[in-house]
Design a protein around this motif. Structure first.
Motif, PDB file in Angstrom:
ATOM      1  N   LEU A  84       6.703  43.166  26.601  1.00 39.88           N
ATOM      2  CA  LEU A  84       6.787  42.912  27.688  1.00 39.88           C
ATOM      3  C   LEU A  84       5.552  43.506  28.685  1.00 39.88           C
ATOM      4  N   GLY A  85       5.681  44.823  28.803  1.00 41.84           N
ATOM      5  CA  GLY A  85       4.716  45.592  29.547  1.00 41.84           C
ATOM      6  C   GLY A  85       4.584  44.977  31.000  1.00 41.84           C
ATOM      7  N   ASN A  86       5.370  44.739  31.572  1.00 40.16           N
ATOM      8  CA  ASN A  86       5.349  44.315  33.117  1.00 40.16           C
ATOM      9  C   ASN A  86       5.509  45.442  34.002  1.00 40.16           C
ATOM     10  N   LEU A  87       6.142  46.509  33.445  1.00 41.28           N
ATOM     11  CA  LEU A  87       6.135  47.899  34.154  1.00 41.28           C
ATOM     12  C   LEU A  87       5.457  48.853  33.719  1.00 41.28           C
ATOM     13  N   ASP A 102      28.184  43.402  23.151  1.00 40.23           N
ATOM     14  CA  ASP A 102      27.479  44.260  24.046  1.00 40.23           C
ATOM     15  C   ASP A 102      27.493  43.747  25.411  1.00 40.23           C
ATOM     16  N   PRO A 103      27.292  44.509  26.537  1.00 45.79           N
ATOM     17  CA  PRO A 103      27.508  44.133  27.790  1.00 45.79           C
ATOM     18  C   PRO A 103      26.592  43.152  28.239  1.00 45.79           C
ATOM     19  N   ALA A 104      25.539  43.086  27.753  1.00 42.32           N
ATOM     20  CA  ALA A 104      24.490  41.833  28.278  1.00 42.32           C
ATOM     21  C   ALA A 104      24.421  40.593  27.433  1.00 42.32           C
ATOM     22  N   TRP A 105      25.337  40.795  26.385  1.00 44.42           N
ATOM     23  CA  TRP A 105      25.118  39.561  25.510  1.00 44.42           C
ATOM     24  C   TRP A 105      25.557  38.290  26.055  1.00 44.42           C
ATOM     25  N   GLY A 111      16.923  44.346  32.872  1.00 42.63           N
ATOM     26  CA  GLY A 111      17.508  43.815  34.089  1.00 42.63           C
ATOM     27  C   GLY A 111      19.039  43.536  34.230  1.00 42.63           C
ATOM     28  N   SER A 112      19.636  43.935  33.131  1.00 43.21           N
ATOM     29  CA  SER A 112      21.101  43.719  33.001  1.00 43.21           C
ATOM     30  C   SER A 112      21.874  44.639  33.808  1.00 43.21           C
ATOM     31  N   GLY A 113      21.295  45.714  34.180  1.00 40.82           N
ATOM     32  CA  GLY A 113      22.021  46.755  34.746  1.00 40.82           C
ATOM     33  C   GLY A 113      22.761  47.508  33.978  1.00 40.82           C
ATOM     34  N   PHE A 114      22.856  47.494  32.734  1.00 43.64           N
ATOM     35  CA  PHE A 114      23.423  48.356  31.527  1.00 43.64           C
ATOM     36  C   PHE A 114      22.514  49.698  31.105  1.00 43.64           C
TER      37      PHE A 114
END
Length: 137
Positions: A84-87, A102-105, A111-114
């Protein structure tokens, strides 16, 4: 020739695992997912296409090795690979073992917060496990 330096953000968020012919292999400090970051040790790169063709091929080989290692060690449902490389503008590739539990699946990890850092003991144990897995490949 300019000397390679790891971006400060990558330095702060990862732990070193290995030095390959092209990439530094780092463990992302997020205990939610088995997550490697490959950083081509070349100065000033932001994009894969900026690598010479030989290094592009080497990068694919190193991504495949990281992917196979995570697959063997963690039996994920899917390996996510992304640059990605955005940040962090420095060229780096995420290789993440994903599971349907997994919690974001099935969404992205970004950005999932996990996010939860490893304890020093967990991090060291995981690094040793991955190092051993890499030696088996």
């Amino acid at each position: 020739m300019m000397m390679f330096h790891l971006h400060d953000r990558l330095q702060a968020d990862t732990a070193p695992i290995a030095e390959w012919p092209l990439c530094r292999v780092l463990l992302m400090d997020n205990r939610v997912w088995p997550w490697l970051i490959l950083v081509p040790a070349r100065h000033g790169l932001t994009e894969i296409h900026q690598l010479p063709r030989e290094d592009q091929h080497r990068l694919v080989d190193e991504i495949a090795l990281a992917s196979r290692t995570l697959e063997t060690l963690f039996a994920p449902d899917k390996i996510n690979v992304g640059a990605l490389g955005n940040l962090v503008p420095q060229l780096h590739i995420h290789v993440i073992a994903r599971s349907r539990t997994d919690p974001a699946w099935p969404g992205p990890v970004w950005g999932s917060g996990f996010a939860e850092r490893h304890s020093p003991e967990e991090r060291n144990t995981l690094i040793r496990k991955i190092e051993e897995g890499l030696r088996q490949k």
